[in-house]
Design a protein around this motif. Structure first.
Motif, PDB file in Angstrom:
ATOM      1  N   UNK A  31       0.829  -1.202   0.000  1.00 48.96           N
ATOM      2  CA  UNK A  31       0.000   0.000   0.000  1.00 48.96           C
ATOM      3  C   UNK A  31       0.869   1.259   0.000  1.00 48.96           C
ATOM      4  N   UNK A  32       1.970   1.209   0.721  1.00 45.60           N
ATOM      5  CA  UNK A  32       2.907   2.334   0.703  1.00 45.60           C
ATOM      6  C   UNK A  32       3.528   2.477  -0.684  1.00 45.60           C
ATOM      7  N   UNK A  33       3.822   1.357  -1.326  1.00 46.29           N
ATOM      8  CA  UNK A  33       4.393   1.405  -2.673  1.00 46.29           C
ATOM      9  C   UNK A  33       3.445   2.101  -3.649  1.00 46.29           C
ATOM     10  N   UNK A  34       2.145   1.801  -3.545  1.00 50.73           N
ATOM     11  CA  UNK A  34       1.187   2.437  -4.449  1.00 50.73           C
ATOM     12  C   UNK A  34       1.195   3.951  -4.261  1.00 50.73           C
ATOM     13  N   UNK A  35       1.185   4.403  -3.012  1.00 55.52           N
ATOM     14  CA  UNK A  35       1.201   5.842  -2.753  1.00 55.52           C
ATOM     15  C   UNK A  35       2.458   6.484  -3.345  1.00 55.52           C
ATOM     16  N   UNK A  36       3.600   5.819  -3.200  1.00 59.65           N
ATOM     17  CA  UNK A  36       4.843   6.350  -3.751  1.00 59.65           C
ATOM     18  C   UNK A  36       4.832   6.316  -5.277  1.00 59.65           C
ATOM     19  N   UNK A  37       4.167   5.301  -5.848  1.00 65.45           N
ATOM     20  CA  UNK A  37       4.083   5.207  -7.306  1.00 65.45           C
ATOM     21  C   UNK A  37       3.275   6.359  -7.884  1.00 65.45           C
ATOM     22  N   UNK A  38       2.232   6.785  -7.170  1.00 63.34           N
ATOM     23  CA  UNK A  38       1.479   7.947  -7.630  1.00 63.34           C
ATOM     24  C   UNK A  38       2.396   9.165  -7.680  1.00 63.34           C
ATOM     25  N   UNK A  39       3.231   9.325  -6.660  1.00 62.87           N
ATOM     26  CA  UNK A  39       4.162  10.456  -6.636  1.00 62.87           C
ATOM     27  C   UNK A  39       5.186  10.363  -7.767  1.00 62.87           C
ATOM     28  N   UNK A  40       5.514   9.138  -8.187  1.00 65.40           N
ATOM     29  CA  UNK A  40       6.452   8.941  -9.294  1.00 65.40           C
ATOM     30  C   UNK A  40       5.820   9.264 -10.642  1.00 65.40           C
ATOM     31  N   UNK A  41       4.493   9.305 -10.692  1.00 67.41           N
ATOM     32  CA  UNK A  41       3.827   9.651 -11.944  1.00 67.41           C
ATOM     33  C   UNK A  41       2.955   8.566 -12.540  1.00 67.41           C
ATOM     34  N   UNK A  42       2.812   7.425 -11.874  1.00 68.25           N
ATOM     35  CA  UNK A  42       1.910   6.393 -12.386  1.00 68.25           C
ATOM     36  C   UNK A  42       0.464   6.866 -12.220  1.00 68.25           C
ATOM     37  N   UNK A  43      -0.373   6.506 -13.202  1.00 64.35           N
ATOM     38  CA  UNK A  43      -1.723   7.065 -13.298  1.00 64.35           C
ATOM     39  C   UNK A  43      -2.821   6.148 -12.780  1.00 64.35           C
ATOM     40  N   UNK A  44      -2.536   4.862 -12.642  1.00 64.26           N
ATOM     41  CA  UNK A  44      -3.615   3.935 -12.318  1.00 64.26           C
ATOM     42  C   UNK A  44      -3.094   2.759 -11.505  1.00 64.26           C
ATOM     43  N   UNK A  45      -4.028   2.098 -10.839  1.00 68.10           N
ATOM     44  CA  UNK A  45      -3.712   0.901 -10.062  1.00 68.10           C
ATOM     45  C   UNK A  45      -4.838  -0.103 -10.280  1.00 68.10           C
ATOM     46  N   UNK A  46      -4.470  -1.335 -10.636  1.00 62.99           N
ATOM     47  CA  UNK A  46      -5.434  -2.370 -11.007  1.00 62.99           C
ATOM     48  C   UNK A  46      -5.263  -3.581 -10.098  1.00 62.99           C
ATOM     49  N   UNK A  47      -6.387  -4.112  -9.646  1.00 64.27           N
ATOM     50  CA  UNK A  47      -6.402  -5.223  -8.698  1.00 64.27           C
ATOM     51  C   UNK A  47      -7.153  -6.398  -9.298  1.00 64.27           C
ATOM     52  N   UNK A  48      -6.713  -7.590  -8.969  1.00 64.46           N
ATOM     53  CA  UNK A  48      -7.338  -8.788  -9.512  1.00 64.46           C
ATOM     54  C   UNK A  48      -7.870  -9.656  -8.381  1.00 64.46           C
ATOM     55  N   UNK A  49      -8.554 -10.747  -8.713  1.00 69.73           N
ATOM     56  CA  UNK A  49      -9.278 -11.520  -7.701  1.00 69.73           C
ATOM     57  C   UNK A  49      -9.200 -13.023  -7.967  1.00 69.73           C
ATOM     58  N   UNK A  50      -8.918 -13.774  -6.917  1.00 68.06           N
ATOM     59  CA  UNK A  50      -9.130 -15.228  -6.877  1.00 68.06           C
ATOM     60  C   UNK A  50      -9.381 -15.620  -5.430  1.00 68.06           C
ATOM     61  N   UNK A  51      -9.789 -16.860  -5.230  1.00 66.85           N
ATOM     62  CA  UNK A  51     -10.180 -17.316  -3.896  1.00 66.85           C
ATOM     63  C   UNK A  51      -9.532 -18.651  -3.563  1.00 66.85           C
TER      64      UNK A  51
END
Length: 333
Positions: A31-51
């Protein structure tokens, strides 16, 4: 380029036993990586699902999207993808509407039909019902977000004279994934866009738009890119090879690329990379290949990359993310 393309990250939150770390720390780091990635300039975050996966492959992408939404301010959030036939579509509609509201309209819902027998058995669904489950589910999602009573009666679901509230102020786009031609045609017919895995099926999608009476100008492609992008991609592939091999073979075991009995496992990381969906690109190659894709297919709206492979450390993934952010993305905008 005249078309605006978002560039983002893809997460499955897999924590395999051979590289296992405590899950609380595992989630916190990512979760911290995602926040830092936004600061780096990444525009989106995609999540997938399995069980029911030994490695913890995320079963709760919408919950994680909420957590990511609270840590970001600009990124678009989406699922690539959720297994719609396993869910009550009204509950998905409620959760997706709430996500849209709390993120200021930054959420899009990507779905697919699924393929693992285990999941369908546990959730009381039949694999043979997948097409009708997903088609009716999408119709219920759209009606649920309209602000009007749903009033739907089908083969699999029935929803009465009820309004789903609160309705989203910005309706999430409904994106549909698939690799087989009938699934891709379904995406062209029913969805707001096509979730493309590793570049497979783009031409089929464009042809299907015309086949179902739509203009190709109204198509939208969200592309999950499996490239390994690094200054020395061959050396990077050697470093992450066992993680790549694990990812590829787990998908094969589940039947993602055909019946498992008919689809042999890769014997080595080299074989997985050479014969799988993976590409090895340095910045120059990535810019050239991605520019070509964007030129040839103006419908591409988003291209996203695995943040890290299963079991790979965040520090290792961060090295590639910084390289992409600094050496690739500025040349594509």
């Amino acid at each position: 380029m005249t078309n605006k393309v978002n560039f983002g990250l893809w997460y499955d939150f897999r924590n395999p036993q051979q590289w296992r770390m405590p899950f609380e720390k595992f989630y916190a780091e990512r979760l911290q990586q995602v926040a830092e990635a936004e600061a780096l300039g990444f525009d989106s975050c995609w999540l997938t699902e399995h069980h029911f996966c030994d490695d913890g492959y995320t079963p709760s992408p919408l919950l994680l999207a909420g957590a990511i939404g609270a840590r970001t301010s600009r990124m678009r959030l989406g699922t690539n993808l959720m297994l719609l036939p396993l869910h009550d579509p009204v509950r998905v509609a409620e959760d997706a509407a709430t996500l849209s509201l709390v993120t200021g309209g930054r959420f899009d819902l990507g779905v697919g039909i699924g393929y693992r027998q285990l999941e369908f058995d546990q959730f009381g669904r039949q694999l043979s019902h997948r097409p009708s489950l997903v088609e009716e589910g999408i119709e219920i999602l759209r009606r649920s977000w309209s602000g009007a009573p749903v009033n739907f009666s089908g083969k699999r679901f029935a929803v009465g004279d009820l309004c789903v509230t609160p309705a989203p102020e910005h309706k999430p786009a409904i994106l549909l994934g698939g690799m087989a031609p009938p699934a891709i045609e379904r995406a062209a017919r029913l969805a707001d866009g096509f979730l493309c895995t590793g570049g497979l099926g783009i031409d089929t999608y464009m042809e299907s738009l015309v086949k179902v009476g739509k203009s190709i100008d109204h198509g939208s492609i969200v592309l999950g890119c499996w490239a390994i992008i690094a200054e020395d991609p061959e050396a990077e592939a050697a470093r992450v090879g066992e993680h790549v091999l694990y990812q590829a073979n787990e998908y094969i075991k589940w039947g993602a690329f055909g019946p498992p009995a008919e689809t042999p496992l890769f014997e080595s990381a080299n074989a997985a990379i050479e014969n799988g969906l993976y590409q090895l690109w340095d910045a120059e190659t990535a810019v050239r290949e991605l520019r070509k894709l964007m030129h040839d297919y103006p419908a591409i709206a988003d291209i996203h990359f695995w943040a890290q492979f299963p079991g790979e450390s965040v520090a290792s993934g961060n090295r590639r993310l910084r390289y992409i952010a600094e050496e690739v993305l500025p040349r594509l905008r």
